[in-house]
Write an enzyme that holds these catalytic residues in place. Structure first.
Site, PDB file in Angstrom:
ATOM      1  N   ASP A   6     -31.119 -25.623 -17.700  1.00 54.26           N
ATOM      2  CA  ASP A   6     -31.826 -24.493 -18.282  1.00 54.26           C
ATOM      3  C   ASP A   6     -32.255 -23.627 -17.105  1.00 54.26           C
ATOM      4  OD1 ASP A   6     -33.625 -22.717 -19.337  1.00 54.26           O
ATOM      5  OD2 ASP A   6     -34.996 -24.216 -20.165  1.00 54.26           O
ATOM      6  N   LYS A  68     -34.060 -13.558 -12.974  1.00 58.41           N
ATOM      7  CA  LYS A  68     -33.149 -13.723 -14.108  1.00 58.41           C
ATOM      8  C   LYS A  68     -33.104 -12.447 -14.958  1.00 58.41           C
ATOM      9  CE  LYS A  68     -32.694 -16.475 -18.319  1.00 58.41           C
ATOM     10  NZ  LYS A  68     -33.140 -17.673 -19.028  1.00 58.41           N
ATOM     11  N   GLU A 145     -29.478 -20.663 -25.534  1.00 59.17           N
ATOM     12  CA  GLU A 145     -30.674 -21.512 -25.478  1.00 59.17           C
ATOM     13  C   GLU A 145     -31.087 -22.080 -26.843  1.00 59.17           C
ATOM     14  OE1 GLU A 145     -33.436 -19.080 -23.327  1.00 59.17           O
ATOM     15  OE2 GLU A 145     -32.270 -19.252 -21.479  1.00 59.17           O
ATOM     16  N   ASP A 168     -38.270 -19.031 -29.578  1.00 59.71           N
ATOM     17  CA  ASP A 168     -38.280 -19.351 -28.149  1.00 59.71           C
ATOM     18  C   ASP A 168     -38.995 -18.260 -27.360  1.00 59.71           C
ATOM     19  OD1 ASP A 168     -37.769 -19.895 -25.516  1.00 59.71           O
ATOM     20  OD2 ASP A 168     -35.607 -20.066 -25.723  1.00 59.71           O
TER      21      ASP A 168
END
Ligand code: AMP
Length: 567
Positions: A6, A68, A145, A168
């Site tokens: 992850d 990211k 994800e 999420d």
């Protein structure tokens, strides 16, 4: 061995599949989460994770985090005298996770399943794959994800048809996905999200309240001050809250400052953030064509779902208690590891077929005839609609629009706007067609999205049979294989700080940071204990070092506590 990774905005973690099921791989410090942060020193030594964060507190200009968010973009990060892309910084994080996994497993780890937010577009997915390759992995699969999270929650083991919604909320991104499990096929039905919403925003809210109360001008902070205060706000958000309020404390120019923020007030101030959360939830439901009542299970993922205010909001929004059985910060990595095991066809893991959806509509630019028979450019013609289950392939036919038109440019676009110019350009294909009357030359365009959500566009001129295929790769940030290899060679000499020395280094960096924060007597004590520790390190006796490290850590804890209390 395939591991699951992850690669998060704030933290990254790796997991592997063992006889006991999926387990998290501890990093070199024995911790489960590795902060997605990178720092570089004057000897070109790379620090990743906690040591990078500690270094950044003292040398902010030599480090970076939250990269990211810029994945697949042209944004460059300057660390000291060096310049890196987001992919390159991510590759250092991945390299570090790889080393840790190899140490933990006692074998070479060459393959990985890496997760990306479901909302990541083609460019960002490719950039993530590239980062994995730069770290020396064969990237087995890029997995969304939420799919990984659903797998971790064992959703794939359910027999009956189940529909679930994965909520999420991480450090920097928010994703909602609706998944459906039917006869061993796990299908992502819809995804929606916001790439600019996450725990960071809640941290900023606490920070802003603190700055306001103490009349500190946000725009006049040095980078070091900004980072320090942000860390204090982050700490307050995660640990400094009671049932009724948040307490943020920080040293400000030699003085201890404190802000108490009532939870009620916090929630009021966060109303805009909560509103932003509602939009993707609504959109995902409407795209999937399901009502909230038809969702069987709500799954919480991402560190920010640990916030009581967020849980309360989610409970209210969905009118039920969400499922939070797996640690929300670990679910994605665990799921990615299980997916890796499925790929390896490990006996204990039931094979399920995963499908994903393309997160954006993909299409091309067309000219449209208006009333007066005028040609109007800049119209968007969708080919693969958003939330189409992938792998998928769609074909459309197009025609020349004026007599003697011999050049046709296929503009590959991604987005939801009616107008081409409002959507994101992914590339172009130029074709030469035979000279003919308007509408007589036909071009058949096929968009194919593979399981890794990589887009391939094929154009065929019907009259000549000529075919051009393009894997979307002409973005400025996309590298050719040769360019990538060259860049990897350039980066190879940058060694990640040796894992055996990492624990000592983190403490020394922490000592350095505390020295800068402290004054007077505490500084003297710091100087003393640090020198003692360095002296023992020089002697290189592993047993003594171990013992001294414990003593040094205790001393630092005590000094930090004293600092904390305002001396
Ligand atoms: P992730 O991207 O899933 O690693 O989530 C990281 C985010 O979760 C960061 O913004 C953290 O501040 C936040 N987070 C982690 N633990 C907690 C906690 N106990 N309370 C509030 N936020 C947390």
């Amino acid at each position: 061995m395939i591991i699951g990774i992850d690669l998060g905005t704030t933290n990254s973690l790796a997991a592997c599949y063992t006889e006991e099921g999926a387990v998290i791989i501890p990093n070199r410090l024995g911790e489960r989460l590795t902060p997605s942060a990178v720092s570089i020193d004057e000897n070109d030594q790379i620090y990743v994770g906690k040591s990078a964060l500690e270094r950044m507190a003292v040398h902010p200009e030599e480090g970076a985090s939250l990269f990211k968010r810029s994945m697949g973009s042209q944004r460059k990060f300057t660390l000291g005298k060096k310049i890196f892309s987001s992919e390159e910084l991510s590759s250092f994080v991945l390299r570090s996770l790889k080393e840790d996994a190899e140490y933990f497993l006692g074998e070479k780890v060459e393959e990985a399943v890496i997760s990306v937010p479901a909302y990541f577009n083609d460019k960002k997915r490719k950039a993530t794959k590239l980062a994995g390759e730069m770290a020396g992995f064969k990237v087995e699969r890029i997995i969304s994800e939420p799919t990984a999270a659903a797998i971790a929650y064992g959703m794939y083991q359910k027999k009956e048809n189940t529909r679930f919604l994965v909520f999420d909320l991480g450090g920097g991104t928010f994703d909602v996905s609706i998944l459906e499990l039917e006869d061993d096929i796990m299908e992502v039905r819809a995804v929606a999200g916001d790439n600019y919403l996450g725990g960071e925003d809640f941290t900023n809210l606490i920070l802003d309240t603190f700055l306001e109360e103490h009349h500190i001008d946000k725009n006049n902070l040095s980078e070091k001050e900004r980072l320090y205060l942000r860390n204090q706000a982050e700490r307050c958000k995660c640990y400094g809250n009671t049932e009724n309020f948040f307490r943020m404390q920080a040293m400000w120019r030699g003085e201890k400052k404190e802000t108490l923020l009532l939870k009620k007030e916090f929630e009021k101030r966060a109303a805009m953030l909560f509103d932003k959360i509602k939009q993707p939830v609504r959109r995902s439901l409407s795209d999937a064509g399901v009502r909230l009542g038809e969702i069987d299970e709500i799954v919480l993922v991402g560190g920010t779902t640990r916030m009581p205010s967020v849980r309360k909001f989610v409970g209210k929004l969905f009118g039920r208690v969400p499922n939070a059985g797996v640690n929300p910060e670990e679910a994605v990595a665990l799921g990615a590891a299980i997916q890796g095991a499925m790929k390896e066809r490990r006996a204990a893991v039931k094979e399920v077929i995963l499908t994903d959806v393309c997160p954006f509509t993909l299409g091309t630019e067309v000219s449209v005839k208006t009333e007066g028979n005028r040609l109007e450019n800049n119209h968007f013609c969708p080919i693969l609609e958003r939330n189409t289950v992938i792998p998928a392939s769609r074909t459309e036919k197009f025609y020349t629009v004026y007599d003697h038109q011999t050049q046709v440019e296929i503009h590959i676009l991604q987005g939801e706007s009616r107008f081409a110019s409002n959507n994101v350009s992914l590339g172009t294909i130029s074709l030469t067609v035979p000279d003919n009357d308007a509408g007589k030359e036909e071009i058949v365009i096929t968009y194919t999205y593979d399981v890794n959500a990589l887009l391939e566009v094929e154009a065929v001129i019907t009259s000549t049979g000529e075919k051009i295929t393009k894997l979307i790769q002409n973005q400025d940030s996309d590298m050719t294989l040769e360019q990538m290899q060259k860049r990897m060679e350039e980066l190879a000499y940058l060694k990640i700080h040796p894992r055996e020395q990492e624990a000592n280094k983190v403490l020394l960096l922490r000592g350095e940071r505390l020295y800068e924060e402290a004054t007077g007597e505490l500084r003297e004590q710091l100087e003393l204990v640090t020198r003692q520790f360095e002296f023992i390190l020089d002697k290189q006796n592993p047993d003594r070092i171990e013992e001294a490290r414990k003593d040094y850590e205790e001393a630092l804890d005590w000094i930090e506590e004293e600092l904390w209390m305002g001396q």
